[in-house]
Design an enzyme around this catalytic site. Structure first.
Site, PDB file in Angstrom:
ATOM      1  N   GLY A   1       0.806  -1.131   0.012  1.00  0.00           N
ATOM      2  CA  GLY A   1       0.271   0.162  -0.049  1.00  0.00           C
ATOM      3  C   GLY A   1       0.933   1.329   0.088  1.00  0.00           C
TER       4      GLY A   1
ATOM      5  CB  VAL B   1      -1.162  -7.607  -2.100  1.00  0.00           C
ATOM      6  CG1 VAL B   1      -1.069  -8.803  -1.161  1.00  0.00           C
ATOM      7  CG2 VAL B   1       0.166  -7.081  -2.405  1.00  0.00           C
TER       8      VAL B   1
ATOM      9  N   GLY C   1      -0.346   4.325   0.226  1.00  0.00           N
ATOM     10  CA  GLY C   1      -1.052   5.564   0.794  1.00  0.00           C
ATOM     11  C   GLY C   1      -0.242   6.370   1.700  1.00  0.00           C
ATOM     12  CG  PHE C   2      -1.936   9.522   3.790  1.00  0.00           C
ATOM     13  CD1 PHE C   2      -1.273  10.841   3.536  1.00  0.00           C
ATOM     14  CD2 PHE C   2      -3.170   9.447   3.365  1.00  0.00           C
ATOM     15  CE1 PHE C   2      -2.032  11.836   2.607  1.00  0.00           C
ATOM     16  CE2 PHE C   2      -3.808  10.692   2.550  1.00  0.00           C
ATOM     17  CZ  PHE C   2      -3.193  11.778   2.226  1.00  0.00           C
ATOM     18  N   GLY C   3      -0.015   6.041   5.087  1.00  0.00           N
ATOM     19  CA  GLY C   3       0.742   4.972   5.857  1.00  0.00           C
ATOM     20  C   GLY C   3       1.867   4.194   5.469  1.00  0.00           C
TER      21      GLY C   3
ATOM     22  CG  ASP D   1      -8.399   4.125   6.372  1.00  0.00           C
ATOM     23  OD1 ASP D   1      -8.279   4.781   7.416  1.00  0.00           O
ATOM     24  OD2 ASP D   1      -9.049   4.649   5.438  1.00  0.00           O
TER      25      ASP D   1
ATOM     26  CD  GLU E   1     -14.413  17.360   2.391  1.00  0.00           C
ATOM     27  OE1 GLU E   1     -13.681  17.863   3.532  1.00  0.00           O
ATOM     28  OE2 GLU E   1     -14.157  16.400   1.860  1.00  0.00           O
TER      29      GLU E   1
ATOM     30  CB  ALA F   1      -4.816  11.429   5.884  1.00  0.00           C
TER      31      ALA F   1
END
Length: 428
Positions: free
Chosen positions: A11, A79, A13-15, A300, A171, A316
């Site tokens: 992944g 994966v 993403g942010f992590g 998440d 939003e 995030a």
């Protein structure tokens, strides 16, 4: 065992990206795997979906972000699972990646709470593909309405239903309303975009349930001034090709945007690990999976109890802080240094933008609303973008939109025209 410790991060993403960057000076061999080739700044994804920004404004290639770090290898693959006994990650091209340590940062997907029959008639917002599909649907709806001579069909096409009153739903609702009433208001001759109907549906008693009730009330009032119809306390009963049932009310629409809930990717099933109700893996104080000290879950996909049985939210900042923590922990472990203590989340605040110059924010003990909250939201999001190029592009686009009410990403390509078919045409 190879000379170098093998760390696989799933992944980008942010992590995952935070973990990789924390390991860039480590002697370990780090492999970052993601099914896309880019890191996405998801908090601004709704602006791509509503034609305010282009995809390249909020996404940067993984290889660019990790350039100059010879110990980090980037692979684009999906994966499919983990062979825990063999310590291998299973890829969709039948390859296997061996690991000594595994960091799972696969994120979450939208959940329809068991109502899978609704999925074909709803649009979700988790990826750039999702955002471009929504953008196509929005813009094509106005084009089709312009060509239609049927008043009932025009009303249906220009009705947009958003399910879920969290930050994403709020939003999207505010931005779609502004798009119709300002940007598109003078662009059509046969229809009046200002008559566009935006309905925000929330099953709970109020919008933005994670915020203070006073801020929730402000958000509802701000949306109402934009013409958004806010419906709370009613759950969706059905979604089909021509609209949805909200309680006992029928809403005819060509576009349903689903922002109502998420579920973790199937990591718990891969590991046969204990999971929270949303499918997230329950992790220990150091973000490792109980019984598997070599496997970590962050963001998440992890359920981290920070006291009182309350898991950390899927935000995030949580993913970034956990990723950086796990990266530092592994770097210290490999170097045989003292490892950091248990992960502690630092809550720097929560924000949601409602529209032009309007937002709500909780920063520590400070509650902001209106222009000051919007200004704080803008500054924070600009600084959180991963590189200077993205910050510059977003700043220029925001400035242009502020002074002209224009949006520069309103093109419909052939592919987007096909994806822009309303719900009734999804299977054609």
């Amino acid at each position: 065992m190879p000379d170098k410790v093998r760390i696989v991060i799933v992944g980008a993403g942010f992590g995952g990206m935070a973990a990789a960057k924390a390991l860039r000076r480590s002697p370990a061999q780090v492999t970052l795997v993601d099914r896309t080739n880019h890191h996405l700044f998801q908090p601004l994804l709704y602006q791509v979906a509503t034609a305010a920004l282009s995809p390249a404004d909020i996404a940067t290639a993984n290889r660019v972000l990790l350039r100059g770090n010879p110990n980090i290898h980037v692979q684009m693959a999906e994966v499919l699972g983990v062979d825990v006994a063999a310590r291998e990650v299973l890829l969709d091209d039948e390859r296997r990646l061996s690991y000594d340590y595994l960091v799972l940062a696969t994120g979450a997907a939208y959940s329809f709470f068991g109502n899978e029959a609704w999925r074909p008639y709803s649009l979700v917002l988790k990826s750039l593909d999702d955002a471009l599909t929504i953008r196509a649907r929005l813009l094509a709806a106005f084009e089709r309405a312009e060509q239609s001579g049927d008043p009932a069909e025009v009303r249906r096409l220009l009705t947009f239903a958003i399910v879920g009153g969290g930050p994403t739903g709020v939003e999207l609702a505010g931005t779609i309303a502004e798009l119709a009433r300002t940007t598109l208001a003078r662009d059509f001759t046969c229809i009046d975009p200002r008559k566009t109907r935006v309905v925000l549906c929330e099953a709970g008693p109020r919008l933005l349930a994670a915020f203070d009730p006073s801020l929730s009330a402000y958000a509802a009032e701000a949306l109402a001034t934009l013409g958004v119809e806010v419906r709370t306390g009613k759950a969706v009963q059905a979604i089909d090709a021509t609209g949805l049932m909200l309680g006992d009310e029928r809403i005819n629409t060509g576009t349903v945007l689903w922002c109502a809930g998420t579920e973790a990717r199937p990591v718990a099933r891969w590991l046969a690990a204990a999971a929270a109700p949303n499918g997230a893996v329950k992790v220990a104080a150091d973000c490792s999976v109980p019984g598997h000290p070599e496997i970590f879950a962050i963001g998440d996909v992890a359920s981290f109890d920070h006291g009182g049985g309350r898991p950390l939210p899927g935000l995030a900042p949580v993913a970034k802080q956990q990723g950086a923590f796990v990266g530092r922990l592994l770097a210290a472990r490999i170097a045989r240094r003292r490892e950091p203590e248990a992960f502690r989340y630092r809550d720097y605040g929560t924000m949601a933008v409602i529209g032009r110059s309007r937002a709500v924010a909780v920063l520590g003990g400070l509650r902001l609303k209106g222009f000051l909250a919007w200004l704080a939201w803008s500054l924070v999001h600009l600084m959180l973008l991963v590189d200077f190029r993205s910050r510059l592009l977003v700043y220029v686009n925001w400035s242009w939109a502020w002074f002209t009410y224009g949006r520069g990403a309103r093109l419909l390509t052939g592919r987007m025209q096909r994806e822009g078919k309303p719900n009734g045409d999804l299977k054609s």
